[in-house]
Design a protein around this motif. Structure first.
Motif, PDB file in Angstrom:
ATOM      1  N   GLU A 153       2.176 -19.611 -19.428  1.00  0.00           N
ATOM      2  CA  GLU A 153       3.416 -20.290 -19.023  1.00  0.00           C
ATOM      3  C   GLU A 153       4.427 -20.374 -20.160  1.00  0.00           C
ATOM      4  O   GLU A 153       5.625 -20.202 -19.931  1.00  0.00           O
ATOM      5  N   SER A 154       3.968 -20.604 -21.387  1.00  0.00           N
ATOM      6  CA  SER A 154       4.895 -20.830 -22.498  1.00  0.00           C
ATOM      7  C   SER A 154       5.685 -19.596 -22.918  1.00  0.00           C
ATOM      8  O   SER A 154       6.613 -19.698 -23.718  1.00  0.00           O
ATOM      9  N   SER A 155       5.335 -18.450 -22.381  1.00  0.00           N
ATOM     10  CA  SER A 155       6.113 -17.234 -22.668  1.00  0.00           C
ATOM     11  C   SER A 155       6.110 -16.355 -21.410  1.00  0.00           C
ATOM     12  O   SER A 155       5.797 -15.180 -21.470  1.00  0.00           O
ATOM     13  N   SER A 156       6.469 -16.963 -20.305  1.00  0.00           N
ATOM     14  CA  SER A 156       6.385 -16.251 -19.022  1.00  0.00           C
ATOM     15  C   SER A 156       7.757 -15.765 -18.558  1.00  0.00           C
ATOM     16  O   SER A 156       8.783 -16.388 -18.828  1.00  0.00           O
ATOM     17  N   HIS A 157       7.719 -14.646 -17.878  1.00  0.00           N
ATOM     18  CA  HIS A 157       8.919 -14.088 -17.251  1.00  0.00           C
ATOM     19  C   HIS A 157       8.460 -13.257 -16.064  1.00  0.00           C
ATOM     20  O   HIS A 157       7.590 -12.394 -16.201  1.00  0.00           O
ATOM     21  N   SER A 158       9.041 -13.506 -14.908  1.00  0.00           N
ATOM     22  CA  SER A 158       8.673 -12.742 -13.720  1.00  0.00           C
ATOM     23  C   SER A 158       9.891 -12.596 -12.825  1.00  0.00           C
ATOM     24  O   SER A 158      10.655 -13.549 -12.651  1.00  0.00           O
ATOM     25  N   LYS A 159      10.050 -11.402 -12.291  1.00  0.00           N
ATOM     26  CA  LYS A 159      11.172 -11.143 -11.396  1.00  0.00           C
ATOM     27  C   LYS A 159      10.704 -10.237 -10.268  1.00  0.00           C
ATOM     28  O   LYS A 159       9.843  -9.381 -10.459  1.00  0.00           O
ATOM     29  N   ALA A 160      11.266 -10.446  -9.089  1.00  0.00           N
ATOM     30  CA  ALA A 160      10.902  -9.682  -7.898  1.00  0.00           C
ATOM     31  C   ALA A 160      11.115  -8.191  -8.104  1.00  0.00           C
ATOM     32  O   ALA A 160      12.015  -7.775  -8.839  1.00  0.00           O
ATOM     33  N   GLY A 161      10.271  -7.400  -7.434  1.00  0.00           N
ATOM     34  CA  GLY A 161      10.438  -5.955  -7.444  1.00  0.00           C
ATOM     35  C   GLY A 161      11.492  -5.534  -6.428  1.00  0.00           C
ATOM     36  O   GLY A 161      12.175  -6.378  -5.828  1.00  0.00           O
ATOM     37  N   ASP A 162      11.631  -4.245  -6.215  1.00  0.00           N
ATOM     38  CA  ASP A 162      12.606  -3.728  -5.258  1.00  0.00           C
ATOM     39  C   ASP A 162      12.359  -4.320  -3.877  1.00  0.00           C
ATOM     40  O   ASP A 162      11.215  -4.341  -3.398  1.00  0.00           O
ATOM     41  N   ASP A 174      -1.728 -26.769 -19.140  1.00  0.00           N
ATOM     42  CA  ASP A 174      -0.468 -27.089 -19.801  1.00  0.00           C
ATOM     43  C   ASP A 174       0.340 -25.813 -20.023  1.00  0.00           C
ATOM     44  O   ASP A 174       0.122 -24.812 -19.334  1.00  0.00           O
ATOM     45  N   GLU A 175       1.212 -25.832 -21.034  1.00  0.00           N
ATOM     46  CA  GLU A 175       2.054 -24.648 -21.284  1.00  0.00           C
ATOM     47  C   GLU A 175       1.251 -23.429 -21.746  1.00  0.00           C
ATOM     48  O   GLU A 175       1.750 -22.320 -21.725  1.00  0.00           O
ATOM     49  N   ASN A 176       0.000 -23.642 -22.130  1.00  0.00           N
ATOM     50  CA  ASN A 176      -0.853 -22.515 -22.498  1.00  0.00           C
ATOM     51  C   ASN A 176      -1.660 -21.998 -21.311  1.00  0.00           C
ATOM     52  O   ASN A 176      -2.376 -21.008 -21.427  1.00  0.00           O
ATOM     53  N   GLY A 177      -1.537 -22.669 -20.182  1.00  0.00           N
ATOM     54  CA  GLY A 177      -2.237 -22.266 -18.970  1.00  0.00           C
ATOM     55  C   GLY A 177      -1.551 -21.105 -18.278  1.00  0.00           C
ATOM     56  O   GLY A 177      -0.480 -20.640 -18.683  1.00  0.00           O
ATOM     57  N   GLN A 178      -2.178 -20.645 -17.207  1.00  0.00           N
ATOM     58  CA  GLN A 178      -1.710 -19.454 -16.480  1.00  0.00           C
ATOM     59  C   GLN A 178      -0.767 -19.811 -15.328  1.00  0.00           C
ATOM     60  O   GLN A 178      -0.998 -20.783 -14.602  1.00  0.00           O
ATOM     61  N   THR A 179       0.268 -18.989 -15.178  1.00  0.00           N
ATOM     62  CA  THR A 179       1.220 -19.104 -14.072  1.00  0.00           C
ATOM     63  C   THR A 179       1.256 -17.774 -13.334  1.00  0.00           C
ATOM     64  O   THR A 179       1.295 -16.715 -13.964  1.00  0.00           O
ATOM     65  N   GLY A 180       1.236 -17.837 -12.019  1.00  0.00           N
ATOM     66  CA  GLY A 180       1.357 -16.642 -11.189  1.00  0.00           C
ATOM     67  C   GLY A 180       2.456 -16.844 -10.154  1.00  0.00           C
ATOM     68  O   GLY A 180       2.767 -17.983  -9.787  1.00  0.00           O
ATOM     69  N   TYR A 181       3.036 -15.763  -9.725  1.00  0.00           N
ATOM     70  CA  TYR A 181       4.127 -15.814  -8.749  1.00  0.00           C
ATOM     71  C   TYR A 181       3.776 -14.980  -7.530  1.00  0.00           C
ATOM     72  O   TYR A 181       3.127 -13.934  -7.648  1.00  0.00           O
ATOM     73  N   GLN A 182       4.235 -15.429  -6.370  1.00  0.00           N
ATOM     74  CA  GLN A 182       4.047 -14.657  -5.145  1.00  0.00           C
ATOM     75  C   GLN A 182       5.400 -14.118  -4.695  1.00  0.00           C
ATOM     76  O   GLN A 182       6.398 -14.851  -4.678  1.00  0.00           O
ATOM     77  N   TYR A 183       5.398 -12.842  -4.347  1.00  0.00           N
ATOM     78  CA  TYR A 183       6.586 -12.168  -3.831  1.00  0.00           C
ATOM     79  C   TYR A 183       6.285 -11.557  -2.474  1.00  0.00           C
ATOM     80  O   TYR A 183       5.132 -11.271  -2.159  1.00  0.00           O
ATOM     81  N   ALA A 184       7.331 -11.351  -1.697  1.00  0.00           N
ATOM     82  CA  ALA A 184       7.193 -10.667  -0.415  1.00  0.00           C
ATOM     83  C   ALA A 184       8.375  -9.728  -0.250  1.00  0.00           C
ATOM     84  O   ALA A 184       9.465  -9.961  -0.804  1.00  0.00           O
ATOM     85  N   ARG A 185       8.171  -8.681   0.495  1.00  0.00           N
ATOM     86  CA  ARG A 185       9.182  -7.638   0.711  1.00  0.00           C
ATOM     87  C   ARG A 185       9.970  -7.920   1.993  1.00  0.00           C
ATOM     88  O   ARG A 185       9.403  -8.330   3.004  1.00  0.00           O
TER      89      ARG A 185
END
Length: 188
Positions: A153-162, A174-185
């Motif tokens: 999380e403390s150095s995360s960046h995620s953006k949707a694909g095409d 905390d900020e050292n833990g894992q973050t995941g994102y869900q995307y849909a088309r």
């Protein structure tokens, strides 16, 4: 001469019916032209309890965070255009708050994320705003749902694909833990 006219009329009618069938078939297999345009971007201090919501007719396309709860979070919004028509985004509906350190949120079927609010550190509350999409008076459907691999999380960046929009997020620790994102088309 009468027989030639009757045969010509019958042939013309058959060609007309075939032409209509061809138009219907071509319409049925038409792939929509989908364009997603980067729009509003907002950066806030993560812990500040500032609700960030995309402007009218924009949806979340991505998020970035750097540092601990006093670090900055950037939200990326965008517009969706299908066959030249801007997609309408419904009124936002805010979720109940959940503890950030063990949070999981996914928008309802065919719903998208349009905002987020967090307060405090990893023990603080997080909530999300969702909305529906429509064009030509019909619901815009989403398909090909996917989760990203976890990232710190403390150095995360995620953006949707095409042709994708953000529809969910999960975080543990905390900020050292894992973050995941869900995307849909966007379905065409």
């Amino acid at each position: 001469m009468r027989q030639i006219r009757t045969t010509f009329a019958a042939l013309t009618g058959t060609l007309f019916i075939l032409a209509i069938a061809g138009v219907s078939q071509a319409t049925a297999t038409h792939a929509a032209e989908i364009v997603i345009i980067d729009g509003y971007t907002k950066t806030v201090r993560e812990s500040a309890r500032i609700p960030v919501a995309c402007p009218t007719d924009q949806v979340l396309l991505g998020r970035a965070h750097f540092g601990d709860e006093n670090g900055e979070t950037t939200y990326y919004c965008g517009l969706i255009v299908i066959d030249g028509q801007r997609v309408k985004v419904g009124a936002p509906s805010w979720s109940d708050a959940q503890r950030e350190s063990n949070s999981f949120f996914a928008a309802p079927q065919n719903g998208v994320l349009v905002g987020r609010q967090h307060s405090g550190d990893e023990k603080g509350p997080t909530r999300y705003a969702t909305a529906s999409l429509s064009a030509w008076g019909r619901t815009v459907e989403l398909t090909s749902y996917r989760w990203t691999p976890g990232q710190r999380e403390s150095s995360s960046h995620s953006k949707a694909g095409d042709y994708e929009v953000m529809v969910g997020r999960q975080h543990s620790g905390d900020e050292n833990g894992q973050t995941g994102y869900q995307y849909a088309r966007i379905a065409d």
